[in-house]
Design an enzyme around this catalytic site. Structure first.
Site, short mmCIF file in Angstrom:
data_model
loop_
_atom_site.label_atom_id
_atom_site.label_comp_id
_atom_site.label_asym_id
_atom_site.label_seq_id
_atom_site.Cartn_x
_atom_site.Cartn_y
_atom_site.Cartn_z
N HIS A 15 -1.43 0.30 2.05
CA HIS A 15 -0.72 1.31 2.54
C HIS A 15 -0.71 2.76 1.61
O HIS A 15 -1.12 2.54 0.63
CB HIS A 15 0.75 0.93 3.03
CG HIS A 15 1.35 0.66 1.91
ND1 HIS A 15 2.89 0.32 2.01
CD2 HIS A 15 1.30 0.59 0.58
CE1 HIS A 15 3.36 0.05 0.88
NE2 HIS A 15 2.61 0.14 0.06
N CYS A 34 3.16 3.99 -5.19
CA CYS A 34 2.88 3.79 -3.68
C CYS A 34 2.55 5.27 -3.03
O CYS A 34 2.04 5.05 -1.95
CB CYS A 34 4.01 3.09 -2.98
SG CYS A 34 4.20 1.35 -3.06
N HIS A 40 -3.38 1.72 -1.58
CA HIS A 40 -3.41 0.32 -2.46
C HIS A 40 -2.90 -0.75 -1.75
O HIS A 40 -2.17 -0.52 -0.62
CB HIS A 40 -2.57 0.66 -3.64
CG HIS A 40 -1.33 0.87 -3.01
ND1 HIS A 40 -0.75 1.86 -2.83
CD2 HIS A 40 -0.09 0.01 -3.30
CE1 HIS A 40 0.64 1.90 -2.50
NE2 HIS A 40 1.15 0.60 -2.66
N HIS A 42 -1.17 -4.83 -0.80
CA HIS A 42 -0.24 -5.62 -1.03
C HIS A 42 -0.58 -6.94 -0.42
O HIS A 42 -1.18 -7.06 0.62
CB HIS A 42 1.14 -5.43 -0.68
CG HIS A 42 1.74 -4.06 -1.43
ND1 HIS A 42 2.25 -4.40 -2.81
CD2 HIS A 42 1.55 -2.73 -0.97
CE1 HIS A 42 2.80 -2.86 -3.04
NE2 HIS A 42 2.38 -2.09 -2.12
N ASP A 80 -3.65 -7.97 9.52
CA ASP A 80 -4.48 -8.70 7.88
C ASP A 80 -5.69 -7.89 8.00
O ASP A 80 -6.55 -7.34 8.72
CB ASP A 80 -4.85 -9.97 8.41
CG ASP A 80 -5.26 -10.64 7.33
OD1 ASP A 80 -4.87 -10.49 6.01
OD2 ASP A 80 -6.14 -11.56 7.28
N HIS A 81 -6.02 -7.40 6.65
CA HIS A 81 -7.04 -6.63 6.04
C HIS A 81 -7.20 -5.03 7.01
O HIS A 81 -8.21 -4.71 7.03
CB HIS A 81 -8.23 -7.40 6.41
CG HIS A 81 -8.32 -8.49 5.23
ND1 HIS A 81 -7.74 -9.60 5.33
CD2 HIS A 81 -9.30 -8.78 4.37
CE1 HIS A 81 -8.13 -10.49 4.46
NE2 HIS A 81 -9.02 -9.75 3.49
N GLU A 125 6.95 -7.99 -0.19
CA GLU A 125 5.85 -6.95 -0.74
C GLU A 125 5.18 -7.09 -2.07
O GLU A 125 4.24 -7.32 -2.22
CB GLU A 125 6.40 -5.60 -0.71
CG GLU A 125 5.09 -4.38 -0.73
CD GLU A 125 5.65 -3.26 -0.64
OE1 GLU A 125 5.46 -2.70 0.51
OE2 GLU A 125 6.58 -2.61 -1.59
NI NI Z 1 2.88 -0.02 -2.37
#
Ligand code: NI
Length: 135
Positions: A15, A34, A40, A42, A80-81, A125
């Protein structure tokens, strides 16, 4: 008898926290790392809590296989992914903070769950940062 049942699940996703109404400087100030323009990832962990009355005929609150499949089909397969900003309808315009992701997960699951159940979603997160909806 009123009781709660939990199912844990996880997904990996990328995200970027960015408000297009703000300058780059302000986004940087508010969102820090972020706001990395190249995104990047999580490892999101979620805990889905279902509450309600035990069915005296089955002894179950909810068949956990059904809850497992619901989370798999509606949440894991969707997120996911994925790059949440680029690949999902839900976060095209909504900033994918843990708060907003948690709420979106709750809303999707809520729409598939019988109304005799109460539902709460907790989203991690990182192992130390997590949110819960409804509060
Ligand atoms: Ni983040």
């Amino acid at each position: 008898m009123r009781i709660a049942a939990y199912r844990r699940a996880h997904f990996n996703a990328a995200h970027r926290l960015y408000n297009p109404k703000w300058s780059d400087e302000k986004n940087d100030q508010v969102f820090g790392l972020c706001n990395n323009p190249n995104y990047h990832g999580h490892n999101y962990e979620m805990e889905v809590k279902v509450m309600g009355e035990v069915d005296p005929e089955t002894g179950y609150l909810i068949d956990l296989k059904i809850l497992k499949d619901l989370i798999k089909n509606e949440i894991e397969n969707r997120f996911d992914h994925k790059n949440l900003n680029l690949d999902t309808e839900e976060f095209k315009t909504l900033i994918p903070t843990a708060e907003n992701i948690c709420y979106v997960i709750w809303k999707i699951l809520r729409s598939h769950l019988d109304e005799r159940y109460d539902l709460q979603v907790r989203l991690y997160e990182t192992p130390r940062n997590f949110v819960e909806y409804p509060a």
